[in-house]
Motif scaffolding. Structure first.
Motif, PDB file in Angstrom:
ATOM      1  N   PRO B  22       0.824  -1.201   0.000  1.00  0.00           N
ATOM      2  CA  PRO B  22       0.000   0.000   0.000  1.00  0.00           C
ATOM      3  C   PRO B  22       0.857   1.248   0.000  1.00  0.00           C
ATOM      4  CG  PRO B  22       0.074  -0.976   2.190  1.00  0.00           C
ATOM      5  CD  PRO B  22       0.901  -1.853   1.318  1.00  0.00           C
ATOM      6  N   PRO B  24       0.880   5.689  -0.023  1.00  0.00           N
ATOM      7  CA  PRO B  24       0.036   6.836   0.312  1.00  0.00           C
ATOM      8  C   PRO B  24      -0.314   7.674  -0.917  1.00  0.00           C
ATOM      9  CG  PRO B  24       2.319   7.277   0.887  1.00  0.00           C
ATOM     10  CD  PRO B  24       2.274   5.856   0.406  1.00  0.00           C
ATOM     11  N   LEU B 161      -1.851  11.566  12.101  1.00  0.00           N
ATOM     12  CA  LEU B 161      -2.477  10.879  10.961  1.00  0.00           C
ATOM     13  C   LEU B 161      -3.935  10.515  11.222  1.00  0.00           C
ATOM     14  CD1 LEU B 161       0.292   8.578   9.433  1.00  0.00           C
ATOM     15  CD2 LEU B 161      -0.313  10.926   8.873  1.00  0.00           C
ATOM     16  N   LYS B 162      -4.295  10.347  12.482  1.00  0.00           N
ATOM     17  CA  LYS B 162      -5.705  10.037  12.779  1.00  0.00           C
ATOM     18  C   LYS B 162      -6.607  11.228  12.439  1.00  0.00           C
ATOM     19  CE  LYS B 162      -5.028   8.776  17.106  1.00  0.00           C
ATOM     20  NZ  LYS B 162      -3.530   8.796  17.069  1.00  0.00           N
ATOM     21  N   PRO B 166      -5.262  10.217   5.847  1.00  0.00           N
ATOM     22  CA  PRO B 166      -4.794   9.975   4.477  1.00  0.00           C
ATOM     23  C   PRO B 166      -5.353   8.635   3.987  1.00  0.00           C
ATOM     24  CG  PRO B 166      -3.079   9.406   6.045  1.00  0.00           C
ATOM     25  CD  PRO B 166      -4.228   9.949   6.853  1.00  0.00           C
ATOM     26  N   LEU B 168      -4.695   5.217   1.024  1.00  0.00           N
ATOM     27  CA  LEU B 168      -3.633   4.453   0.374  1.00  0.00           C
ATOM     28  C   LEU B 168      -4.112   3.919  -0.962  1.00  0.00           C
ATOM     29  CD1 LEU B 168      -3.043   2.292   3.574  1.00  0.00           C
ATOM     30  CD2 LEU B 168      -1.567   4.189   2.857  1.00  0.00           C
ATOM     31  N   TYR B 176      -8.650   2.267  -3.277  1.00  0.00           N
ATOM     32  CA  TYR B 176      -8.160   3.167  -2.242  1.00  0.00           C
ATOM     33  C   TYR B 176      -8.534   2.563  -0.897  1.00  0.00           C
ATOM     34  CZ  TYR B 176      -7.584   6.728  -5.890  1.00  0.00           C
ATOM     35  OH  TYR B 176      -7.202   7.428  -7.017  1.00  0.00           O
ATOM     36  N   LEU B 177      -7.559   2.490  -0.008  1.00  0.00           N
ATOM     37  CA  LEU B 177      -7.758   1.875   1.302  1.00  0.00           C
ATOM     38  C   LEU B 177      -7.534   2.916   2.390  1.00  0.00           C
ATOM     39  CD1 LEU B 177      -5.511  -1.289   0.696  1.00  0.00           C
ATOM     40  CD2 LEU B 177      -7.995  -1.162   0.428  1.00  0.00           C
ATOM     41  N   GLY B 178      -8.239   2.768   3.476  1.00  0.00           N
ATOM     42  CA  GLY B 178      -7.992   3.632   4.621  1.00  0.00           C
ATOM     43  C   GLY B 178      -6.753   3.183   5.381  1.00  0.00           C
ATOM     44  N   VAL B 179      -6.348   3.994   6.342  1.00  0.00           N
ATOM     45  CA  VAL B 179      -5.244   3.624   7.235  1.00  0.00           C
ATOM     46  C   VAL B 179      -5.864   2.975   8.470  1.00  0.00           C
ATOM     47  CG1 VAL B 179      -3.405   4.550   8.695  1.00  0.00           C
ATOM     48  CG2 VAL B 179      -3.725   5.421   6.377  1.00  0.00           C
ATOM     49  N   GLY B 180      -5.287   1.867   8.912  1.00  0.00           N
ATOM     50  CA  GLY B 180      -5.873   1.100  10.000  1.00  0.00           C
ATOM     51  C   GLY B 180      -5.389   1.519  11.376  1.00  0.00           C
ATOM     52  N   GLU B 181      -5.619   0.654  12.294  1.00  0.00           N
ATOM     53  CA  GLU B 181      -5.351   0.915  13.715  1.00  0.00           C
ATOM     54  C   GLU B 181      -3.874   0.695  14.065  1.00  0.00           C
ATOM     55  OE1 GLU B 181      -7.553   2.057  16.049  1.00  0.00           O
ATOM     56  OE2 GLU B 181      -8.691   2.426  14.206  1.00  0.00           O
ATOM     57  N   PRO B 182      -3.409   1.350  15.134  1.00  0.00           N
ATOM     58  CA  PRO B 182      -2.051   1.083  15.627  1.00  0.00           C
ATOM     59  C   PRO B 182      -1.895  -0.393  16.014  1.00  0.00           C
ATOM     60  CG  PRO B 182      -2.974   3.043  16.676  1.00  0.00           C
ATOM     61  CD  PRO B 182      -4.100   2.397  15.906  1.00  0.00           C
ATOM     62  N   LYS B 183      -0.755  -0.955  15.656  1.00  0.00           N
ATOM     63  CA  LYS B 183      -0.485  -2.367  15.924  1.00  0.00           C
ATOM     64  C   LYS B 183       0.617  -2.537  16.958  1.00  0.00           C
ATOM     65  CE  LYS B 183      -3.400  -3.837  12.863  1.00  0.00           C
ATOM     66  NZ  LYS B 183      -4.583  -4.625  13.232  1.00  0.00           N
ATOM     67  N   ALA B 184       1.591  -1.652  16.930  1.00  0.00           N
ATOM     68  CA  ALA B 184       2.738  -1.773  17.853  1.00  0.00           C
ATOM     69  C   ALA B 184       3.569  -0.505  17.771  1.00  0.00           C
ATOM     70  CB  ALA B 184       3.596  -2.987  17.480  1.00  0.00           C
TER      71      ALA B 184
END
Lengths: 195, 195
Positions: B22, B24, B161-162, B166, B168, B176-184
């Motif tokens: 992905p 931006p 960024l939240k 933006p 992707l 077009y994809l959204g940005v997901g959740e924090p992972k680490a």
């Protein structure tokens, strides 16, 4: 600059800053001597379609840069979310001090010197084409000669990001982020734009 | 290549392919003559930190390439999800045939010739430094001289960024994809890696 040039008083200028946008995390594979080494990176992009080229920018201090120049090959390996700890580890320790060759199960493709990662859903094997000097960083542009994946990551014979589960770096807040849901069709939704 | 080089028989080689990861989505701003023009792009990356440089790869057929070379400036504007239709539109029509200067409210910074977008949460104004020839594409490397945002997109004085939201590009399936959740946490979670 003409007086008529339009400014926007609502905007704040943060000054020269590294951009805030999400970038895909990858592992750059290069042999150091005859040993595999992997460096975590997120500054990469496609550079052309035909032939497919990929570019990655790395700080000059990394051992990986030496390895790429020595063999004129490298790999771009896309880890999935479940490799997040090992991937981050490869960005915390230097190949000059720590042997990272056993972090993953390593395999090679036709170039023979670009180490790739069995656990990664997507691995691109690259032949070095150009090195671009950007001060403290240098950019490696490579031609992709092979893209390795597995049947389980494909949908309609194409790599399916929902199955790959790559993750992103948010540079400033030092967060790894997942990839979100589909929002719209590219090269399509804009057809409905009315001026 | 030595006989002992390890292959992985489970892996399928898709051949030379543009990578599946992905990227931006941004809008590249350049003046064509004295008129603002914007081109949708997703092949961009940071190229150095100090000074901050950004790189974008564009097909040579675009009018934007001419505009960047003419003025030696360009902008990288990060649209939020709510601009997805207008952003996609800018990738569907050529600046050589269609005036895109009224798609957005345009403003300029200190360089005076790099048009930016009031509606975009983040706009980077860049001075052209290098053009790298990659066959049908060329890569523009610019030094970021200003980064424009607004108070409402900041958390602890950094772009959040939240708040930017933006999106992707998934190249192959044209989504077009959204940005997901924090992972680490980056440069952190790998400390728990045990060999």
């Amino acid at each position: 600059m003409s007086e008529s040039i339009k400014k926007n008083e609502k905007k704040i200028d943060l000054g020269p800053k590294i951009a805030s946008y999400p970038m895909p995390v990858c592992l750059i594979g290069a042999n150091l001597g005859d040993k595999a080494n992997f460096l975590t990176a997120a500054w990469l992009m496609s550079a052309s379609i035909s032939p497919p080229r990929i570019a990655v920018a790395l700080n000059k201090g990394h051992s990986t840069n030496k390895g790429i120049k020595e063999h004129e090959t490298f790999s771009v390996c896309i880890p999935s979310e479940d490799l997040i700890t090992a991937a981050d580890y490869c960005g915390l320790v230097s190949g000059s001090k720590t042997d990272k060759s056993a972090v993953f199960d390593v395999f090679y493709g036709k170039l023979g010197t670009a180490p790739m990662i069995s656990e990664c859903p997507v691995n691109m094997e690259c032949k070095l084409e150009k090195v671009v000097d950007n001060g403290e960083h240098e950019m490696f542009i490579g031609e992709i000669v092979s893209t390795f994946t597995e049947e389980k990551y494909l949908t309609n014979r194409a790599v399916d990001l929902k199955k790959v589960k790559p993750f992103l770096l948010s540079f400033y807040d030092r967060q790894y982020l997942g990839v979100g849901e589909p929002k719209a069709r590219a090269w399509s939704v804009g057809n409905s734009y009315k001026r």
